[in-house]
Design an enzyme around this catalytic site. Sequence first.
Site, PDB file in Angstrom:
ATOM      1  NE  ARG A   1     -10.333   4.260   3.912  1.00 16.42           N
ATOM      2  CZ  ARG A   1      -9.255   3.948   3.210  1.00 16.42           C
ATOM      3  NH1 ARG A   1      -8.996   2.689   2.927  1.00 16.42           N
ATOM      4  NH2 ARG A   1      -8.428   4.879   2.786  1.00 16.42           N
TER       5      ARG A   1
ATOM      6  CG  ASP B   1      -3.140  -2.913  -7.892  1.00 10.98           C
ATOM      7  OD1 ASP B   1      -3.744  -3.749  -8.572  1.00 10.98           O
ATOM      8  OD2 ASP B   1      -3.035  -1.720  -8.239  1.00 10.98           O
TER       9      ASP B   1
ATOM     10  CG  PHE C   1     -10.600   0.400  -8.225  1.00  8.27           C
ATOM     11  CD1 PHE C   1      -9.217   0.508  -8.150  1.00  8.27           C
ATOM     12  CD2 PHE C   1     -11.376   1.009  -7.241  1.00  8.27           C
ATOM     13  CE1 PHE C   1      -8.602   1.209  -7.116  1.00  8.27           C
ATOM     14  CE2 PHE C   1     -10.762   1.722  -6.205  1.00  8.27           C
ATOM     15  CZ  PHE C   1      -9.388   1.818  -6.151  1.00  8.27           C
TER      16      PHE C   1
ATOM     17  CD  GLU D   1      -1.551  -3.097   2.098  1.00  6.91           C
ATOM     18  OE1 GLU D   1      -2.519  -2.729   2.779  1.00  6.91           O
ATOM     19  OE2 GLU D   1      -0.754  -2.308   1.554  1.00  6.91           O
ATOM     20  CG  ASP D   2      -5.853  -2.609   1.362  1.00  6.20           C
ATOM     21  OD1 ASP D   2      -4.671  -2.772   0.985  1.00  6.20           O
ATOM     22  OD2 ASP D   2      -6.459  -1.535   1.186  1.00  6.20           O
TER      23      ASP D   2
HETATM   24  P1  IMP Z   1       0.268  -1.467  -4.827  1.00  3.47           P
HETATM   25  O1  IMP Z   1       1.423  -0.689  -4.239  1.00  3.47           O
HETATM   26  O2  IMP Z   1       0.002  -1.100  -6.261  1.00  3.47           O
HETATM   27  O3  IMP Z   1       0.392  -2.950  -4.634  1.00  3.47           O
HETATM   28  O4  IMP Z   1      -1.006  -0.931  -4.142  1.00  3.47           O
HETATM   29  C1  IMP Z   1      -1.457  -1.332  -2.972  1.00  3.47           C
HETATM   30  C2  IMP Z   1      -2.483  -0.351  -2.454  1.00  3.47           C
HETATM   31  O5  IMP Z   1      -3.268   0.241  -3.494  1.00  3.47           O
HETATM   32  C3  IMP Z   1      -3.457  -1.072  -1.599  1.00  3.47           C
HETATM   33  O6  IMP Z   1      -3.019  -1.116  -0.269  1.00  3.47           O
HETATM   34  C4  IMP Z   1      -4.711  -0.252  -1.781  1.00  3.47           C
HETATM   35  O7  IMP Z   1      -4.726   0.800  -0.851  1.00  3.47           O
HETATM   36  C5  IMP Z   1      -4.617   0.305  -3.164  1.00  3.47           C
HETATM   37  N1  IMP Z   1      -5.413  -0.492  -4.142  1.00  3.47           N
HETATM   38  C6  IMP Z   1      -4.957  -1.270  -5.135  1.00  3.47           C
HETATM   39  N2  IMP Z   1      -5.944  -1.840  -5.827  1.00  3.47           N
HETATM   40  C7  IMP Z   1      -7.085  -1.429  -5.240  1.00  3.47           C
HETATM   41  C8  IMP Z   1      -8.485  -1.691  -5.487  1.00  3.47           C
HETATM   42  O8  IMP Z   1      -8.914  -2.446  -6.394  1.00  3.47           O
HETATM   43  N3  IMP Z   1      -9.343  -1.071  -4.660  1.00  3.47           N
HETATM   44  C9  IMP Z   1      -8.960  -0.251  -3.651  1.00  3.47           C
HETATM   45  N4  IMP Z   1      -7.677   0.013  -3.373  1.00  3.47           N
HETATM   46  C10 IMP Z   1      -6.745  -0.566  -4.168  1.00  3.47           C
HETATM   47 MG    MG Z   2      -3.445   0.299   1.215  1.00  3.51          MG
END
Ligand code: IMP
Ligand code: MG
Length: 180
Positions: free
Chosen positions: A165, A103, A152, A99-100
């Site tokens: 990206r 968060d 962010f 995963e990238d």
């Molecule tokens: P989560 O479900 O809140 O953990 O979100 C995960 C997804 O939110 C990641 O796979 C990203 O696609 C997006 N995301 C969360 N934080 C960032 C950020 O700082 N920059 C870009 N995408 C983010």
């Molecule tokens: Mg994502």
Amino acid sequence: MYNEVLEKTLITEEQIQKRVTELAKQIEKDYAGKAPIIVGVLKGSVLFYTDLIRQIDLPLTVDFMSISSYGAGVNSSGEVKIIKDIDGKIGGKDVIIVEDIVDSGYSMNCLLKLFGTRSPKSVKVCALLDKPSRREVPVKIDYTGFQVANEFVVGYGLDYDGLYRNIPFIGVLKKEVYEK
Ligand code: IMP
Ligand code: MG
């Protein structure tokens, strides 16, 4: 173009490549004698994913999953939708989810629950970035590239509203870009 939207560079290309190599070698060691399925979470993990697997010398296979993200916003809704599931079966297999960024943790938590219902032999998580200060549900990350603060970030696969990206490094997006 980058300079207009970025507040600063957070992680350089060199730092990313060095860390990706370390993660790949760690995975190679941990999975010696095994043939893991590496599941990339589209689209954010794509650059990280292709750099990572190229450096893992194992008979691995690839698969991809696409889940809903924030749309145009910067906050998770807590609701995660499967847009595309993996093609293959993971029953009895060793799975690594790539995963990238983790968060709030909702996305990874949902994927782990889903995969857990499919009787894999093991499931581990490899995330390029971890933003622990934003966590709302606990997620165990087995391989972390970098921890980042509550900012962010975009680049190296990460987007804001589908853009940025292709920036080859990771930078902090200017607040005025998403607050306007
Ligand atoms: P989560 O479900 O809140 O953990 O979100 C995960 C997804 O939110 C990641 O796979 C990203 O696609 C997006 N995301 C969360 N934080 C960032 C950020 O700082 N920059 C870009 N995408 C983010
Ligand atoms: Mg994502």
